[in-house]
Design a protein around this motif. Sequence first.
Motif, PDB file in Angstrom:
ATOM      1  N   LYS A 282      14.676  12.263  14.908  1.00  0.00           N
ATOM      2  CA  LYS A 282      14.836  11.238  15.845  1.00  0.00           C
ATOM      3  C   LYS A 282      14.924  11.442  17.048  1.00  0.00           C
ATOM      4  CE  LYS A 282      19.369  10.345  13.779  1.00  0.00           C
ATOM      5  NZ  LYS A 282      19.859   9.272  13.489  1.00  0.00           N
ATOM      6  N   SER A 283      15.034  11.761  17.397  1.00  0.00           N
ATOM      7  CA  SER A 283      15.547  11.961  19.658  1.00  0.00           C
ATOM      8  C   SER A 283      15.390  12.733  20.500  1.00  0.00           C
ATOM      9  CB  SER A 283      17.290  11.349  19.132  1.00  0.00           C
ATOM     10  OG  SER A 283      17.375   9.963  18.725  1.00  0.00           O
ATOM     11  N   PHE A 428       6.674   9.103  22.412  1.00  0.00           N
ATOM     12  CA  PHE A 428       7.656   8.529  22.696  1.00  0.00           C
ATOM     13  C   PHE A 428       7.851   6.472  21.732  1.00  0.00           C
ATOM     14  CE2 PHE A 428      11.495   5.129  23.656  1.00  0.00           C
ATOM     15  CZ  PHE A 428      12.151   6.045  23.365  1.00  0.00           C
ATOM     16  N   THR A 431       7.045   6.596  17.941  1.00  0.00           N
ATOM     17  CA  THR A 431       7.511   7.618  17.492  1.00  0.00           C
ATOM     18  C   THR A 431       8.882   6.643  17.429  1.00  0.00           C
ATOM     19  OG1 THR A 431       8.676   9.202  18.573  1.00  0.00           O
ATOM     20  CG2 THR A 431       7.176  10.290  17.007  1.00  0.00           C
ATOM     21  N   HIS A 432       8.860   6.002  17.811  1.00  0.00           N
ATOM     22  CA  HIS A 432       9.884   4.879  17.771  1.00  0.00           C
ATOM     23  C   HIS A 432       9.525   3.335  17.313  1.00  0.00           C
ATOM     24  CE1 HIS A 432      12.067   7.943  19.856  1.00  0.00           C
ATOM     25  NE2 HIS A 432      13.410   7.143  19.587  1.00  0.00           N
ATOM     26  N   ILE A 437       7.578   1.610  26.399  1.00  0.00           N
ATOM     27  CA  ILE A 437       9.499   2.050  26.674  1.00  0.00           C
ATOM     28  C   ILE A 437      10.119   0.516  27.498  1.00  0.00           C
ATOM     29  CG2 ILE A 437       8.929   3.407  25.387  1.00  0.00           C
ATOM     30  CD1 ILE A 437       8.515   5.374  27.657  1.00  0.00           C
ATOM     31  N   TYR A 447      14.283  11.244  27.992  1.00  0.00           N
ATOM     32  CA  TYR A 447      13.745  11.216  26.489  1.00  0.00           C
ATOM     33  C   TYR A 447      14.900  10.515  25.499  1.00  0.00           C
ATOM     34  CZ  TYR A 447      10.707  11.489  22.340  1.00  0.00           C
ATOM     35  OH  TYR A 447      10.205  10.972  21.618  1.00  0.00           O
ATOM     36  N   GLU A 450      17.284   7.431  26.346  1.00  0.00           N
ATOM     37  CA  GLU A 450      16.950   6.670  25.938  1.00  0.00           C
ATOM     38  C   GLU A 450      16.407   6.290  24.490  1.00  0.00           C
ATOM     39  OE1 GLU A 450      16.126   4.221  27.931  1.00  0.00           O
ATOM     40  OE2 GLU A 450      16.033   4.454  29.956  1.00  0.00           O
ATOM     41  N   SER A 451      15.894   7.560  23.344  1.00  0.00           N
ATOM     42  CA  SER A 451      15.975   7.191  22.596  1.00  0.00           C
ATOM     43  C   SER A 451      17.165   6.599  21.548  1.00  0.00           C
ATOM     44  CB  SER A 451      16.015   8.479  21.685  1.00  0.00           C
ATOM     45  OG  SER A 451      15.418   9.216  20.176  1.00  0.00           O
ATOM     46  N   GLN A 452      18.366   7.473  21.852  1.00  0.00           N
ATOM     47  CA  GLN A 452      19.419   7.636  21.142  1.00  0.00           C
ATOM     48  C   GLN A 452      19.862   5.088  21.603  1.00  0.00           C
ATOM     49  OE1 GLN A 452      22.296   9.223  19.670  1.00  0.00           O
ATOM     50  NE2 GLN A 452      20.315   9.181  19.093  1.00  0.00           N
ATOM     51  N   LEU A 455      18.286   3.143  19.515  1.00  0.00           N
ATOM     52  CA  LEU A 455      17.922   3.355  17.790  1.00  0.00           C
ATOM     53  C   LEU A 455      19.538   2.916  17.470  1.00  0.00           C
ATOM     54  CD1 LEU A 455      16.298   7.563  16.782  1.00  0.00           C
ATOM     55  CD2 LEU A 455      15.812   4.804  16.566  1.00  0.00           C
TER      56      LEU A 455
END
Length: 508
Positions: A282-283, A428, A431-432, A437, A447, A450-452, A455
């Motif tokens: 995921k991240s 990124f 996938t998100h 972004i 990365y 920011e992903s967490q 999400l």
Amino acid sequence: MEFSRQARLKHARLAGDRWEQYPHSLQFYLEPPMESISLVEFESFAVDRLKLLKVIENLGVSHVRGTDAYKTKLEAELRKLKFPYRALAEDDYETRRKDHISHFILRLAYCQSEDLRRWFLQQEMDLFRYRFNELTEGLMQKFLEHVNLSFEAIGEDLKNELANELSTSTPGFNLTKVKEQMFYKVGLADAVDLFRARKVFIKDGFAYVPFKEIHVIVLNNYRTKLSKALALTARSLPSIQSDERLQPLLNHLSHSYVGPDYSVQKNTGKISLEQIDALSVKSFPLCMRQLHRALRDSHHLRHGGRMQYGLFLKGIGLTLEQALEFWKKEFIRGKVDADKFDKGYAYSIRHNYGKEGKRTDYTPYSCMKIIMSNPPSQGDYHGCPFRHSDPELLKQKLQSYKISPSGITQVLELVKGMHYQLACQKFFELTHDVDDIGFSLNHPNQYFTESQKLLNGGRELKKEFNNSGNFQQKNNSQESINSSSTLTSSNAKADTELEGLEAYFTED
């Protein structure tokens, strides 16, 4: 302090000298600066220009050059970093000085390889293009005279005589517009690009160039001069490399990361080992996802992979105890028994966390460090997949991650243009499922964070991330020169210390 007439006259002469030194906000950077500056100023100027060039790179991919949005964002960055942005400013001696000195510092740092030279040349060209196109016609004329590019303007009689040919050969020009526009008689060698694009009238070895196209010739001239200057600077490197003060700084700048420090994380221990597999999907950025998969498949990573992945895991919150357990469990599933792990690998992990040797808290690798140093060889899985993978293999990997064909095409186009960090940024977004972004990606741990945030709706890691100092947010307020310099110094120190760490990871 003196207030005498003599002191006032001396001050006026000095002010005049300063303006003679930088008569224009734009220059070809033909003469290097001759003054002495402190190492603190050296670092801060270089870091600010590097930030500016990275913004220019991002804008060049995400916006059409010359559009209002592009110009607005670039001007805002020039204002924030205190570089010249308005040609008519009367009090910008310091910004012109900073522009001059910082260009030459980065020229030294980025002349060291073909890839670095190519990147630096492209960003400097885009910066020059923006600045030149912002000049008024009168200031353009003065600048052309200043750099000895004062092309001969044709007279009204000759223009009337060639009016039909000029209107036919110059796209978008009718007879009325030909009469209104100034034309220049330029040697064909200087107007090759315009000739190839069929934008000018050619006669007797000369191109008749309208004023609105003169920027093409100026840009080509600047590109030629800067390209030659970079090559000459590269030949002078041996004399510079002998300077123990400058060489470490220059090496660091060419691999520089100017974001937050991920060596200390506020969420240490919040991530369990059981979460890592799910988080990797995921991240994790592609480089770390690739390393995690290789570790799970072969139960081993060579030293380059262990350094890159181990420091990343430390950065996302693994404690020393968790790291020892994680690596030991995986390695003993392969050809390494528990005793060999304890003797051959545990020390290096503790060293990683500052518990052995010099007890230094080592910093996770930035994107630039991964891209520019220690390329992977056969059997290695470290490095940047966008930089070091064969395009066909990268395409297959992206397909296996269910990236759409159009998305894969966008990523591969960025890779082809050597925009590796922007390719990761696009990965990124794909996938998100986001269109933009809203930040510049410079670090694998950035990365992940920011992903967490995305999400989890900003939960969990939000407090930690704000405390560590989001680079984009921090820069919305004016940074001091000292903070930039301190940041660079700490990163340079970390890079030097990492060289010592290499010795502890050499066993495969």
